[in-house]
Design a protein around this motif. Structure first.
Motif, PDB file in Angstrom:
ATOM      1  N   VAL A   8       0.868  -1.182   0.000  1.00 23.87           N
ATOM      2  CA  VAL A   8       0.000   0.000   0.000  1.00 23.87           C
ATOM      3  C   VAL A   8       0.901   1.227   0.000  1.00 23.87           C
ATOM      4  CG1 VAL A   8      -1.812   1.252   1.201  1.00 23.87           C
ATOM      5  CG2 VAL A   8      -1.750  -1.262   1.297  1.00 23.87           C
ATOM      6  N   VAL A   9       0.764   2.080  -1.035  1.00 23.14           N
ATOM      7  CA  VAL A   9       1.676   3.209  -1.207  1.00 23.14           C
ATOM      8  C   VAL A   9       0.883   4.488  -1.432  1.00 23.14           C
ATOM      9  CG1 VAL A   9       3.619   4.143  -2.538  1.00 23.14           C
ATOM     10  CG2 VAL A   9       3.375   1.660  -2.252  1.00 23.14           C
ATOM     11  N   ASP A  10       1.243   5.532  -0.723  1.00 25.33           N
ATOM     12  CA  ASP A  10       0.637   6.842  -0.912  1.00 25.33           C
ATOM     13  C   ASP A  10       1.009   7.376  -2.293  1.00 25.33           C
ATOM     14  OD1 ASP A  10       0.322   9.830  -0.778  1.00 25.33           O
ATOM     15  OD2 ASP A  10      -0.276   9.355   1.271  1.00 25.33           O
ATOM     16  N   ARG A  11       0.063   8.052  -2.927  1.00 26.70           N
ATOM     17  CA  ARG A  11       0.275   8.529  -4.293  1.00 26.70           C
ATOM     18  C   ARG A  11       1.413   9.539  -4.409  1.00 26.70           C
ATOM     19  NH1 ARG A  11      -2.821   7.424  -8.521  1.00 26.70           N
ATOM     20  NH2 ARG A  11      -4.520   6.635  -7.213  1.00 26.70           N
ATOM     21  N   ARG A  12       1.826  10.134  -3.301  1.00 23.90           N
ATOM     22  CA  ARG A  12       2.931  11.091  -3.372  1.00 23.90           C
ATOM     23  C   ARG A  12       4.249  10.420  -3.783  1.00 23.90           C
ATOM     24  NH1 ARG A  12       3.285  12.677   3.000  1.00 23.90           N
ATOM     25  NH2 ARG A  12       1.052  12.261   2.811  1.00 23.90           N
TER      26      ARG A  12
END
Length: 853
Positions: free
Chosen positions: A712-716
């Protein structure tokens, strides 16, 4: 010069030296077990020993220091944890000299420091040395100052002590003594900040601001604005000089606070409880009850401290023998807080003179004392005065960075002995004040002694159960049959009787003490009692009063032998078994303690829990929703006598614990630990990644994603990822080949260009990564872990922690230390020249001219 120096030394030895030796004797007497080789059994110091062990061991073995530790909360900055390579500064060395080279945790030294600092403050008000000494004792033995030593709040104690020279410096500067005041302010503030307790320093700053503004108002009224601005400029310069040598600590604290619980939250799932710092309910925990405020004058106003009623034999004598066993197991404290180590007792006599002083003392001091005292009390009420507390949390800069709002009472506990002894000094110099102001004298007695007597006579003015207890009691009574209801009411009556005894005992005790002080003062003012006997009487009464109350909280029972303390770290069977694991890096969950309030597990292991005031906010978020619940899931299954298959199944489902590589669970120190075969290891390769738009989505996605396969990765961090990282299948290995707290080396082998997740905490602005020696950016995955895209083949991946604010700050601090040293030497040189060289020579010339004339 020689004669002047001898005269100074003789004068000093006659009074000050004797008093300072007396302070040492008093500190030794109170802390006498230290002389027998014992040490205070301090909870926080024990926790500190646990969490700092990795850093100390690393420093001893390599001579190097690390600014990161993996021993608690799965990894966090090591500042406030253990040795981090901080260089010496001028204020650090001054603090060491003032401790006579002893360790900072020595309780004799701490008590002496309280005495010395407040003694200096009172001397600057031109009180006699002996009266100043009594005042110093009153401040030092104020119960809170000793209560905080028992858990080991060492830096807090020193920060409270050095409030006195800071305030003394401010006031001296505004009186026109620019050199003395500015120097005292700079030195006091420099050492205050060095001891690195930002919360106490913040409250000192609040007090100082009130003093400065009050002085400004009076300067305008009295048309002394130019003098005020000159003094303020000197204080501003002194503050800058005090902060420069401490710049490294200040900058580091500021930077690490951003990602800690005290920084602005990223989650917005509970907006109504959030501030730009700590959550509201957390910040206002340990709010002081309004009734508890009277504990400043009556120690057992709400039971004193959290303890079993059965420990008080006199109180138990008031209980029906048939119910003694049940009542004895109840809490003797019935105040507003969840628990307490003791009340803030300033002394009945001291409070009496404080109230009297508010009538007798005029000028700016009266007003800044009243304003700051009322504000500190109202802020301490916290959620019992929500309007003011929420305003400060939302609008006053930095206020929401701190919890335990009852700590604001340090301001009024500082003001009380100050005003009290200024009042006594005025009475000594003008005894006729008492007869001229008889009404005010009687009003002060009525507001203190009179109230104490009223409380003794009419205890029904107050309730003797907590709100929580009353709620439980009401639930017990609902639907109960007549017999049970009657028995339960008897129990409540007996519990109330025992608590009322504690309350009335201390109410009449305070009345008697205040009455004795009233009589002493009246006889002195009427010239029926000599000054020496007046001071001796006050000294004995005040010291005995505070000494006896303090011993309720800190006494010989709190000391242990050094051998007993060392035994705290004896390896258990569980420790021995875990330490046989050849892996260099894995985590341990200790289910025999409250993991989020425990630093002892960190002594031998890398713990998922810990004990620290500024843990990372993202890690606290994991605790709140995932880690606490996952541990509870495991405990529930283990308590049901499960089969091996059921244990394996529950371990497999606890994804957040597994992604943190929680390999062992301590179930009992005396048995083998539970090994977790589903811990994801030091690193693993994922097939895919899920991009999310914000922290809320990233946080919640952990509960519905297979973290062994998908990150799970933040779009930033989207720019670091590419579609060729997505695969149907991928194989690879991640092996840790070298471990240091601040440097990790891995061998990564992959069959495809893939995303590798490392079971290490991500920290922005500290960790740097290289792949085969080439710097690469680090992505954050799974809310808190590190991730790197790595090409196919074998590679060496290294992580190193370098915190630039600390590194640069140390250089600024060193330069500041040299500047302060030069200014101090220059100031001392000027003082010596002006006092012992120039003035004697001027006097000699004047005498010669007079003879010639």
């Amino acid at each position: 010069m020689k004669k002047a120096l001898i005269a100074f030394l003789v004068k000093f030895s006659r009074t000050h030296l004797i008093i300072l030796l007396g302070f040492i004797a008093l500190a030794m007497a109170y802390m006498s077990p230290v002389l027998d080789g014992k040490v205070l059994s301090q909870h926080d110091m024990t926790q500190y020993e646990g969490v700092s062990h990795e850093l100390k061991q690393y420093h001893e073995e390599t001579g190097e220091s690390s600014q990161w530790t993996n021993s608690l909360f799965s990894g966090m900055p090591a500042f406030h944890v253990g040795p981090t390579g901080v260089k010496t500064t001028v204020f650090r060395e001054m603090a060491r000299v003032l401790r006579f080279g002893a360790g900072s945790s020595n309780p004799i030294i701490i008590l002496f420091t309280y005495l010395l600092c407040f003694y200096i403050l009172l001397l600057t008000f031109r009180l006699s040395p002996w009266l100043s000494a009594i005042g110093a004792i009153a401040f030092a033995l104020s119960s809170y100052n000793l209560i905080i030593l028992q858990p080991g709040h060492i830096n807090k104690a020193y920060a409270i002590a050095f409030m006195a020279p800071v305030v003394a410096g401010i006031l001296q500067t505004y009186r026109g003594k620019y050199l003395l005041g500015g120097l005292l302010f700079m030195l006091g503030l420099g050492i205050e900040v060095y001891y690195n307790h930002p919360q106490i320093t913040y409250y000192l700053m609040l007090l100082s601001l009130i003093i400065v503004l009050t002085q400004g108002v009076f300067a305008i009224i009295e048309k002394q604005l130019k003098k005020y601005l000159t003094a303020s400029s000197i204080l501003l310069a002194g503050a800058l000089l005090a902060l420069l040598p401490n710049f490294s600590d200040l900058w580091t604290n500021y930077e690490i606070s951003k990602q800690s619980m005290r920084g602005k939250p990223e989650l917005t799932l509970n907006k109504e409880n959030q501030t730009s710092g700590l959550d509201t309910d957390y910040a206002l925990s340990w709010s002081y009850g309004k009734v508890e405020t009277f504990s400043l004058m009556i120690p057992n106003m709400t039971g004193g401290k959290t303890a079993l009623l059965g420990n008080n034999e006199k109180a138990m004598e008031k209980v029906n023998p048939q119910l003694k066993e049940t009542v004895a197991r109840q809490n003797q404290y019935w105040g507003a807080k969840a628990s307490t180590a003791g009340d803030n007792y300033s002394g009945a006599i001291v409070v009496f003179f404080f109230v009297l002083g508010l009538f007798l003392i005029k000028g700016p001091i009266r007003w800044w004392i009243i304003i700051s005292s009322l504000l500190s009390i109202m802020l301490a009420w916290g959620n019992n005065l929500p309007g003011l507390s929420h305003f400060f949390l939302d609008h006053v800069p930095l206020y929401n960075k701190f919890r335990t709002v009852e700590m604001t009472l340090i301001i009024v506990c500082f003001n009380i002995p100050l005003v009290a002894f200024l009042a006594i000094d005025r009475i000594i110099k003008e005894p006729e004040l008492i007869t001229k102001n008889r009404k005010q004298f009687l009003v002060a007695f009525g507001l203190t002694g009179g109230l104490s007597l009223l409380f003794f006579l009419v205890p029904g003015l107050f309730k003797f159960f907590t709100d929580r207890e009353q709620q439980i009691f009401n639930q017990q009574m609902q639907g109960a049959n007549a017999q049970y209801a009657s028995q339960f009411r008897q129990f409540m009556d007996q519990l109330e009787a025992a608590r009322i005894y504690l309350f009335r005992h201390d109410a009449i005790r305070s009345f008697i003490l205040i009455a004795l002080a009233f009589v002493l003062t009246w006889y002195f003012a009427s010239k029926k009692l000599k000054l020496a006997w007046f001071l001796a009487g006050l000294a004995v009464l005040i010291t005995l009063d505070l000494w006896l109350v303090d011993h309720r909280y800190l006494n010989r029972d709190n000391f242990v032998t050094k051998r007993q303390q060392a035994n705290s770290w004896a390896k258990t069977i569980a420790d021995e078994a875990i330490l046989q694991d050849p892996d260099m890096d894995y985590r341990v969950a200790n289910l025999t303690v409250s993991p989020w309030q425990d630093g002892t597990t960190s002594y031998y292991h890398k713990s998922i829990g810990g004990y620290h005031g500024i843990k990372m906010r993202r890690y606290q978020d994991l605790i709140d929703l995932y880690l606490s619940q996952e541990l509870q899931n495991i405990i529930s299954v283990l308590n049901a006598q499960p089969s091996p298959l059921q244990v394996d199944s529950v371990l497999a489902r606890q994804q957040v614990l597994n992604m943190l590589n929680t390999k062992y669970f301590i179930l009992n120190p005396s048995t083998q630990p539970l090994r977790n075969p589903h811990a994801m290891g030091q690193g693993w390769v994922v097939n895919d990644f899920k991009l999310v738009d914000n922290a809320n989505e990233e946080y919640l996605a952990l509960g519905n994603t297979d973290l062994t396969q998908v990150a799970v990765v933040d779009r930033r961090f989207e720019g670091m990822l590419s579609d060729d990282l997505r695969h149907e299948e991928v194989s690879g290995s991640v092996e840790l080949t070298e471990y240091r707290p601040n440097h990790l080396t891995y061998n990564v082998s992959l069959d495809k260009h893939s995303l590798v997740i490392f079971s290490e905490v991500y920290y922005e602005g500290g960790w740097n990564a290289t792949i085969d020696g080439n710097p690469v950016p680090i992505a954050r995955a799974n809310y808190i872990l590190r991730a790197l895209p790595v090409d196919a083949g074998e590679h060496t991946v290294e992580f190193s922690f370098v915190f630039e604010p600390f590194e640069k700050g140390e250089k600024i601090s060193m330069a500041g230390s040299w500047l302060v040293m030069l200014l101090i030497l220059g100031g001392l040189g000027y003082y010596v020249y002006n006092t012992w060289l120039r003035k004697p020579e001027e006097n000699r010339i004047l005498e010669s001219n007079q003879k010639e004339g």
